[in-house]
Design a protein around this motif. Structure first.
Motif, PDB file in Angstrom:
ATOM      1  N   GLN A   4       0.849  -1.180   0.000  1.00 58.66           N
ATOM      2  CA  GLN A   4       0.000   0.000   0.000  1.00 58.66           C
ATOM      3  C   GLN A   4       0.889   1.235   0.000  1.00 58.66           C
ATOM      4  N   SER A   6       1.564   5.381  -0.257  1.00 54.87           N
ATOM      5  CA  SER A   6       0.923   6.639   0.136  1.00 54.87           C
ATOM      6  C   SER A   6       1.945   7.758   0.115  1.00 54.87           C
ATOM      7  N   GLY A   8       1.799  10.635  -1.934  1.00 55.04           N
ATOM      8  CA  GLY A   8       1.833  11.475  -3.118  1.00 55.04           C
ATOM      9  C   GLY A   8       1.022  12.742  -2.925  1.00 55.04           C
ATOM     10  N   LEU A  19       7.376   9.426   0.212  1.00 58.01           N
ATOM     11  CA  LEU A  19       6.478   8.349  -0.181  1.00 58.01           C
ATOM     12  C   LEU A  19       6.699   7.157   0.749  1.00 58.01           C
ATOM     13  N   CYS A  21       5.470   3.046   1.772  1.00 52.87           N
ATOM     14  CA  CYS A  21       4.849   1.819   1.286  1.00 52.87           C
ATOM     15  C   CYS A  21       4.799   0.840   2.453  1.00 52.87           C
ATOM     16  N   TYR A  94       4.972   3.806  -7.982  1.00 57.93           N
ATOM     17  CA  TYR A  94       4.568   2.482  -7.535  1.00 57.93           C
ATOM     18  C   TYR A  94       5.653   1.879  -6.638  1.00 57.93           C
ATOM     19  N   THR A 119       0.650   5.950  -6.512  1.00 60.01           N
ATOM     20  CA  THR A 119       0.312   7.205  -5.852  1.00 60.01           C
ATOM     21  C   THR A 119       0.811   8.338  -6.732  1.00 60.01           C
ATOM     22  N   GLN A 120      -0.050   9.284  -7.008  1.00 62.78           N
ATOM     23  CA  GLN A 120       0.262  10.362  -7.954  1.00 62.78           C
ATOM     24  C   GLN A 120       1.137  11.424  -7.298  1.00 62.78           C
TER      25      GLN A 120
END
Length: 125
Positions: A4, A6, A8, A19, A21, A94, A119-120
């Motif tokens: 998962q 997050s 971004g 970032l 993960c 990613y 995540t953008q």
């Protein structure tokens, strides 16, 4: 293994982002963890990776010197700190993991067995 990602968001050039993960599931078998990114119209590219022990890291040239990657095998997380962000860093990021404990950081997407959702990251000029 589920990953998962997050952290971004929309930032300005020169800003920093972290970032994260988080892994869950049968994480005992995870080796290298890495970050890839894909910009519109471009292929997915390797950004950074860290081996199982955390003793070896690798970065793509465009982020080297302004990024760090770290992992916590107890918390099952990997973090990518990116500083001095540029508009060309804009992409979907990613996180990914390799099955099996290893020593050498993998850089090819085909070497990775597990992938998180993206995540953008958008960097405005």
């Amino acid at each position: 293994v589920q990953l998962q990602a997050s952290g971004g968001g929309l930032v300005q050039a020169g800003d920093s982002l972290r970032l994260s993960c988080a892994a869950s599931g049968r994480t005992i078998s995870m080796g290298t963890m890495g970050w890839f990114r894909q910009a519109p119209g471009k292929e997915r590219e390797f950004v950074a990776g860290i081996n199982w022990s955390g003793g070896s890291t690798s970065f793509t040239d465009s982020v080297m010197g302004r990024s760090t990657i770290s992992r916590d095998n107890v918390k099952k997380t990997v973090n990518l700190q990116m500083n001095s962000l540029k508009p060309e860093d804009t992409a979907v990021y990613y996180c990914a993991a390799v099955r099996g404990i290893d020593t050498v950081v993998k850089e090819a997407a085909t070497d990775y067995d597990y992938w998180g959702q993206g995540t953008q990251v958008t960097v405005s000029s």
